[in-house]
Design an enzyme around this catalytic site. Structure first.
Site, short mmCIF file in Angstrom:
data_model
loop_
_atom_site.label_atom_id
_atom_site.label_comp_id
_atom_site.label_asym_id
_atom_site.label_seq_id
_atom_site.Cartn_x
_atom_site.Cartn_y
_atom_site.Cartn_z
N ARG A 104 7.78 1.90 -6.71
CA ARG A 104 8.56 2.02 -5.49
C ARG A 104 10.03 1.77 -5.80
O ARG A 104 10.38 0.80 -6.45
CB ARG A 104 8.10 1.00 -4.45
CG ARG A 104 6.73 1.27 -3.89
CD ARG A 104 6.37 0.27 -2.82
NE ARG A 104 4.94 0.34 -2.53
CZ ARG A 104 4.18 -0.71 -2.26
NH1 ARG A 104 4.72 -1.93 -2.25
NH2 ARG A 104 2.90 -0.57 -2.01
N ARG B 297 3.58 -15.08 -0.86
CA ARG B 297 3.18 -13.68 -0.88
C ARG B 297 4.39 -12.84 -0.47
O ARG B 297 5.51 -13.34 -0.39
CB ARG B 297 1.97 -13.44 0.06
CG ARG B 297 1.17 -12.21 -0.32
CD ARG B 297 -0.32 -12.46 -0.48
NE ARG B 297 -0.99 -11.30 -1.07
CZ ARG B 297 -1.40 -10.25 -0.38
NH1 ARG B 297 -1.20 -10.21 0.93
NH2 ARG B 297 -1.98 -9.25 -0.97
N LYS B 298 4.18 -11.56 -0.16
CA LYS B 298 5.30 -10.70 0.20
C LYS B 298 5.95 -11.17 1.49
O LYS B 298 5.32 -11.81 2.34
CB LYS B 298 4.82 -9.25 0.35
CG LYS B 298 3.68 -9.06 1.35
CD LYS B 298 3.13 -7.65 1.23
CE LYS B 298 1.87 -7.49 2.06
NZ LYS B 298 1.24 -6.17 1.88
N GLY C 156 -6.16 3.83 4.35
CA GLY C 156 -7.32 3.99 3.49
C GLY C 156 -8.19 2.77 3.33
O GLY C 156 -9.24 2.84 2.68
N CYS D 132 -1.84 -0.50 5.28
CA CYS D 132 -0.55 0.04 4.84
C CYS D 132 -0.17 1.27 5.67
O CYS D 132 1.01 1.59 5.80
CB CYS D 132 -0.60 0.38 3.36
SG CYS D 132 -0.82 -1.06 2.29
N GLY D 133 -1.17 1.96 6.21
CA GLY D 133 -0.91 3.09 7.10
C GLY D 133 -0.68 2.68 8.54
O GLY D 133 -0.52 3.54 9.41
#
Length: 565
Positions: A84, A193-194, A452, A457-458
């Site tokens: 990314r 984490r993120k 998915g 993430c979608g």
């Protein structure tokens, strides 16, 4: 009496990652990657493959099977990598985009994806190519550093910052300042984490502050413009909309507030015990924190208090994609928003977009990415905007697409992701084509999000129709299938989509959506949008419409579902 050896205690996944983060700072050891590039793929050590690469925006690429091909919920890695490229506030120039296009064509099999955090993601990268790519990006002022990993991620913002006639203020300098101060900062190289931040000065909140760990939104207090702040947003398996702190934050205080919140997150040792519950939102969901206690901690760290937050006008529900031709605040200029279906774009299209931005732009080529995986051309001479639209259509980018084309978002899926359960990109393209044929002229904005796996993430939790990938047995074979969630929204009617309990094989999804939307068209009240219609129906009613009467799809309707096109 003899001593018996004590068997070593096996580390948990969280313990292993925490140990690796304590041992090394990945940003200080990129020479390891240069050595891997010289010595080949087999030289890549496990701690880099499973952890350190992420700090450089790099993941090992899945083998195309996804999670079901591995064990422990993670699929097998191929010899390739995906990367990314961080785009703070989604800003880039034609010159930068042209370099990315060249990288995509040379190293990534002519393939790129625009992500839901305004990044550009590449696939099929070899270990030998990675140092060359990172150096090329560094030369143009971009980097993958911090685009993944347990760090402050790419800082998102309104892609219309500075040009929107209706914006409260241009917050892009603020977003860029936050990015410069916190992203890639060694003080935040080891977060639980993120950690996602957005800052916007627009009235539509198009960077989704409601689902960020920290979201700054511009607000007026009399003649003064400052910011409100929300914290603890996130989706994944347990969605949580951010909570608003009762604070009016002056422009000069925002970066310090962002830093203080990042420090609060960094210092929560309890969040490091389980990676599935390591996000800031769990302070509110499991640890008993409230907006009041959180604000008190921020003020304690800063050493001063804030005035109460003024009332905000929440944005209306609907899309925040900025598709179409719109005039800017600058006289004689317009911006053109192009919908990139499921974010998938080729190197040729990227290069053509760079050329078109320069050809039609008044101030050189400037482009911006959006969280709906789209591309915006800014500072376009208004008299040339229609000509630009025609050229964009010729290269496969629609400015005036159908509601299905415009509103569909898809994550990476099993094509490249080791965590995915179902394929998404090819499926989303096929699904849009099916819906355009089944319901031509459908007249309502619709967010149709395909993810998915449960990690979202979608972003299926904030969609009108959210599809979560699963596997199901169908005609004696395991096939891709999707769970349906309905009625997610942000803004004035913000709420998480409701799980319907309905699951369909991929081949039957278009028929189910058609039944649902025909029910809406037949039953809606005057002026009632899709989200309001969902809200006034019970889940059982909606599920019944999705199920309908059993029907067989023609064999041709299943063609192309599993392809990665």
């Amino acid at each position: 009496m003899t001593d018996t050896a004590t068997a070593p205690v096996k580390e948990t996944k969280a313990q292993r990652i925490e140990r690796l983060k304590r041992e090394r700072n990945p940003w200080e050891i990129f020479d390891d990657v240069r050595r891997f590039a010289r010595e080949g793929r087999e030289s890549v050590v496990p701690e880099w493959a499973s952890a350190y690469f992420k700090w450089w925006g790099i993941y090992t690429q899945g083998d195309g099977v996804g999670a079901v091909g591995g064990k422990g919920g993670e699929g097998l890695a191929s010899e390739y990598f995906m990367m990314r490229i961080a785009m703070p506030n989604g800003f880039m120039t034609s010159a930068q985009l042209r370099v990315i296009a060249d990288i995509a064509r040379k190293h990534a099999r002519n393939l790129a994806d625009i992500t839901t955090r305004q990044n550009i993601q590449l696939h099929w990268l070899t270990i030998e190519s990675i140092p060359e790519i990172v150096d090329a990006l560094d030369h143009i002022g971009l980097s993958p550093r911090g685009a993944c990993g347990d760090v402050v991620r790419n800082v998102t913002g309104c892609p219309l910052a500075g040009i929107d006639a209706d914006e409260i203020t241009d917050a892009s300098p603020l977003a860029l300042e936050i990015a410069h101060s916190l992203v890639g900062n060694d003080s935040f190289v080891n977060l639980p984490r993120k950690f996602k931040i957005c800052a916007t000065g627009c009235a539509s909140w198009c960077c989704y502050p409601e689902i960020n760990d920290v979201g700054f939104t511009a607000v007026r207090r009399g003649d003064e413009i400052g910011y409100a702040v929300r914290v603890g947003g996130g989706l994944s398996k347990e969605p949580h909309l951010a909570v608003k702190l009762n604070a009016f934050i002056r422009r000069e205080q925002v970066v310090d507030v962002a830093r203080a919140i990042a420090e609060i997150f960094r210092d929560q040792q309890g969040l490091r015990e389980n990676r599935d519950r390591a996000r800031l939102k769990y302070l509110f969901m499991r640890e008993g924190w409230t907006p009041e206690t959180f604000l008190a901690e921020v003020e304690s760290r800063l050493g001063y208090s804030f005035d109460p937050a003024p009332e905000e006008k929440l944005p209306p529900d609907g899309l925040r994609d900025h598709s179409g031709i719109h005039t800017q605040k600058q006289p004689g200029l317009s911006y053109v928003g192009a919908s990139v279906l499921r974010g998938r774009i080729s190197g040729e299209q990227l290069a053509a977009a760079a050329d078109l931005a320069e050809k039609y732009g008044a101030n050189g080529g400037e482009l911006r990415t959006t969280v709906m995986q789209n591309l915006i051309f800014v500072n376009i001479r208004t008299e040339k905007a229609r000509e630009l639209v025609d050229e964009l259509h010729r290269i496969g980018l629609r400015v005036e697409g159908t509601e299905f084309w415009r509103g569909t978002v898809a994550c990476t899926g099993t094509e490249f992701c080791k965590l995915a359960i179902s394929e998404t990109k090819g499926f989303a393209k096929w699904l849009v084509e099916e819906m355009e044929e089944r319901l031509p002229g459908f007249d309502q904005q619709i967010k149709l999000n395909v993810t998915g796996c449960p990690n979202s993430c979608g972003q299926h939790w904030i969609a009108d129709i959210g599809l979560e990938g699963k596997k199901a047995k169908y005609d004696g074979q395991m096939v891709d299938a999707f769970n349906f969630s309905l009625g997610g929204a942000l803004g004035e009617h913000a709420g998480v989509a409701r799980v319907t309990g309905y699951r369909a094989p991929a081949a039957e999804v278009p028929a189910a959506i058609e039944r649902l939307l025909r029910g809406y068209l037949a039953d809606r009240n005057h002026g009632e949008n899709l989200r309001a219609w969902f809200a006034r129906h019970e889940v059982a009613e909606l599920k019944e419409m999705l199920e309908g009467a059993p029907q067989e799809l023609p064999e041709a309707a299943t063609e192309g579902i599993a392809c990665g096109a």
